[in-house]
Motif scaffolding. Sequence first.
Motif, PDB file in Angstrom:
ATOM      1  N   LEU A  97      10.673   6.998  -8.903  1.00  0.00           N
ATOM      2  CA  LEU A  97       9.868   7.362  -7.736  1.00  0.00           C
ATOM      3  C   LEU A  97       9.459   6.127  -6.929  1.00  0.00           C
ATOM      4  O   LEU A  97       9.561   6.121  -5.695  1.00  0.00           O
ATOM      5  CB  LEU A  97       8.626   8.144  -8.165  1.00  0.00           C
ATOM      6  N   VAL A  98       9.000   5.088  -7.610  1.00  0.00           N
ATOM      7  CA  VAL A  98       8.600   3.866  -6.899  1.00  0.00           C
ATOM      8  C   VAL A  98       9.815   3.244  -6.213  1.00  0.00           C
ATOM      9  O   VAL A  98       9.728   2.788  -5.061  1.00  0.00           O
ATOM     10  CB  VAL A  98       7.911   2.861  -7.854  1.00  0.00           C
ATOM     11  N   LEU A  99      10.968   3.255  -6.897  1.00  0.00           N
ATOM     12  CA  LEU A  99      12.198   2.727  -6.302  1.00  0.00           C
ATOM     13  C   LEU A  99      12.577   3.527  -5.052  1.00  0.00           C
ATOM     14  O   LEU A  99      12.946   2.957  -4.023  1.00  0.00           O
ATOM     15  CB  LEU A  99      13.334   2.742  -7.317  1.00  0.00           C
ATOM     16  N   ALA A 100      12.479   4.845  -5.126  1.00  0.00           N
ATOM     17  CA  ALA A 100      12.788   5.695  -3.968  1.00  0.00           C
ATOM     18  C   ALA A 100      11.900   5.339  -2.785  1.00  0.00           C
ATOM     19  O   ALA A 100      12.381   5.170  -1.651  1.00  0.00           O
ATOM     20  CB  ALA A 100      12.601   7.173  -4.326  1.00  0.00           C
ATOM     21  N   ARG A 118      11.726  -6.402  10.626  1.00  0.00           N
ATOM     22  CA  ARG A 118      10.492  -6.239  11.388  1.00  0.00           C
ATOM     23  C   ARG A 118      10.283  -4.809  11.847  1.00  0.00           C
ATOM     24  O   ARG A 118       9.405  -4.528  12.647  1.00  0.00           O
ATOM     25  CB  ARG A 118      10.501  -7.174  12.609  1.00  0.00           C
ATOM     26  N   GLY A 119      11.108  -3.878  11.356  1.00  0.00           N
ATOM     27  CA  GLY A 119      11.040  -2.489  11.807  1.00  0.00           C
ATOM     28  C   GLY A 119       9.775  -1.780  11.353  1.00  0.00           C
ATOM     29  O   GLY A 119       9.177  -2.121  10.336  1.00  0.00           O
ATOM     30  N   ALA A 120       9.400  -0.787  12.132  1.00  0.00           N
ATOM     31  CA  ALA A 120       8.208   0.010  11.825  1.00  0.00           C
ATOM     32  C   ALA A 120       8.625   1.252  11.037  1.00  0.00           C
ATOM     33  O   ALA A 120       9.629   1.891  11.334  1.00  0.00           O
ATOM     34  CB  ALA A 120       7.503   0.412  13.111  1.00  0.00           C
ATOM     35  N   VAL A 121       7.836   1.580  10.031  1.00  0.00           N
ATOM     36  CA  VAL A 121       8.076   2.734   9.172  1.00  0.00           C
ATOM     37  C   VAL A 121       7.663   4.002   9.915  1.00  0.00           C
ATOM     38  O   VAL A 121       6.646   4.033  10.593  1.00  0.00           O
ATOM     39  CB  VAL A 121       7.266   2.580   7.863  1.00  0.00           C
ATOM     40  N   VAL A 122       8.457   5.060   9.776  1.00  0.00           N
ATOM     41  CA  VAL A 122       8.138   6.355  10.389  1.00  0.00           C
ATOM     42  C   VAL A 122       7.177   7.099   9.466  1.00  0.00           C
ATOM     43  O   VAL A 122       7.499   7.374   8.311  1.00  0.00           O
ATOM     44  CB  VAL A 122       9.411   7.202  10.609  1.00  0.00           C
ATOM     45  N   ASP A 123       5.996   7.397   9.964  1.00  0.00           N
ATOM     46  CA  ASP A 123       5.005   8.199   9.242  1.00  0.00           C
ATOM     47  C   ASP A 123       4.853   9.519   9.980  1.00  0.00           C
ATOM     48  O   ASP A 123       4.990   9.574  11.205  1.00  0.00           O
ATOM     49  CB  ASP A 123       3.652   7.481   9.184  1.00  0.00           C
ATOM     50  N   PHE A 124       4.543  10.596   9.229  1.00  0.00           N
ATOM     51  CA  PHE A 124       4.435  11.886   9.918  1.00  0.00           C
ATOM     52  C   PHE A 124       3.557  12.915   9.225  1.00  0.00           C
ATOM     53  O   PHE A 124       3.183  13.909   9.825  1.00  0.00           O
ATOM     54  CB  PHE A 124       5.829  12.492  10.151  1.00  0.00           C
ATOM     55  N   ILE A 125       3.201  12.736   7.981  1.00  0.00           N
ATOM     56  CA  ILE A 125       2.323  13.684   7.297  1.00  0.00           C
ATOM     57  C   ILE A 125       0.897  13.201   7.532  1.00  0.00           C
ATOM     58  O   ILE A 125       0.480  12.190   6.981  1.00  0.00           O
ATOM     59  CB  ILE A 125       2.638  13.775   5.785  1.00  0.00           C
ATOM     60  N   ASP A 126       0.180  13.916   8.380  1.00  0.00           N
ATOM     61  CA  ASP A 126      -1.148  13.493   8.814  1.00  0.00           C
ATOM     62  C   ASP A 126      -2.200  14.357   8.117  1.00  0.00           C
ATOM     63  O   ASP A 126      -2.320  15.547   8.406  1.00  0.00           O
ATOM     64  CB  ASP A 126      -1.243  13.630  10.331  1.00  0.00           C
ATOM     65  N   ALA A 136       8.297   8.548   1.371  1.00  0.00           N
ATOM     66  CA  ALA A 136       8.417   7.304   0.607  1.00  0.00           C
ATOM     67  C   ALA A 136       7.054   6.890   0.058  1.00  0.00           C
ATOM     68  O   ALA A 136       6.929   6.508  -1.115  1.00  0.00           O
ATOM     69  CB  ALA A 136       9.006   6.192   1.471  1.00  0.00           C
ATOM     70  N   ASP A 137       6.029   6.983   0.903  1.00  0.00           N
ATOM     71  CA  ASP A 137       4.674   6.648   0.458  1.00  0.00           C
ATOM     72  C   ASP A 137       4.224   7.580  -0.665  1.00  0.00           C
ATOM     73  O   ASP A 137       3.595   7.143  -1.634  1.00  0.00           O
ATOM     74  CB  ASP A 137       3.690   6.748   1.625  1.00  0.00           C
ATOM     75  N   ALA A 138       4.555   8.864  -0.539  1.00  0.00           N
ATOM     76  CA  ALA A 138       4.188   9.839  -1.574  1.00  0.00           C
ATOM     77  C   ALA A 138       4.907   9.516  -2.879  1.00  0.00           C
ATOM     78  O   ALA A 138       4.314   9.612  -3.968  1.00  0.00           O
ATOM     79  CB  ALA A 138       4.512  11.253  -1.113  1.00  0.00           C
ATOM     80  N   CYS A 139       6.171   9.111  -2.803  1.00  0.00           N
ATOM     81  CA  CYS A 139       6.920   8.736  -4.009  1.00  0.00           C
ATOM     82  C   CYS A 139       6.283   7.526  -4.688  1.00  0.00           C
ATOM     83  O   CYS A 139       6.106   7.506  -5.915  1.00  0.00           O
ATOM     84  CB  CYS A 139       8.378   8.414  -3.664  1.00  0.00           C
ATOM     85  N   ILE A 140       5.940   6.517  -3.894  1.00  0.00           N
ATOM     86  CA  ILE A 140       5.313   5.310  -4.450  1.00  0.00           C
ATOM     87  C   ILE A 140       3.999   5.674  -5.130  1.00  0.00           C
ATOM     88  O   ILE A 140       3.727   5.237  -6.256  1.00  0.00           O
ATOM     89  CB  ILE A 140       5.082   4.256  -3.351  1.00  0.00           C
TER      90      ILE A 140
END
Length: 168
Positions: A97-100, A118-126, A136-140
Amino acid sequence: MHPIAAARRLVWLMALAGFAADQITKALVAAHLEGQPPIQVVGDLVSLNASRNSGAAFSFAPAATAVFTLVAIGVVVVIVRAASALRSTGWAMALGLVLAGAAGNLTDRLLRAPGLGRGAVVDFIDVRHFATFNLADACITCGAVLAVLLSMRGIPMTQKTAPTAEPA
């Protein structure tokens, strides 16, 4: 199947599944939700709201994108190396999960605008009154929580070897 082979497979299965889900959802969000009003999912509590994050969790240190890129590369390398000796199913799931998550956000940092590393991560679950994040954040987070629980229970990543007798 040998315990090491089974655990190694599980790490890769978890990592691939999480990475694929993360990248597919981010592609869909970038194509269909950016520039659009939020979509309410659970009342006023959870919505889909596209945003870009050049920092870490909670938009911490947005100017340190290159640092987060290097940290993510380090995390990926450490987990890939550790996977070769795993015997624990729980640890295989946690590290997968952390690797994912690390690979998913690293891919954004490497391939998305404004450029390599330098790219920005796409976030969307608010989640109202909390944060906006991605799979990815949820997996980590889930992998880290599982790792803490395994550590608290004293479950080792690898099988402990019997101590060898010292020569007299």
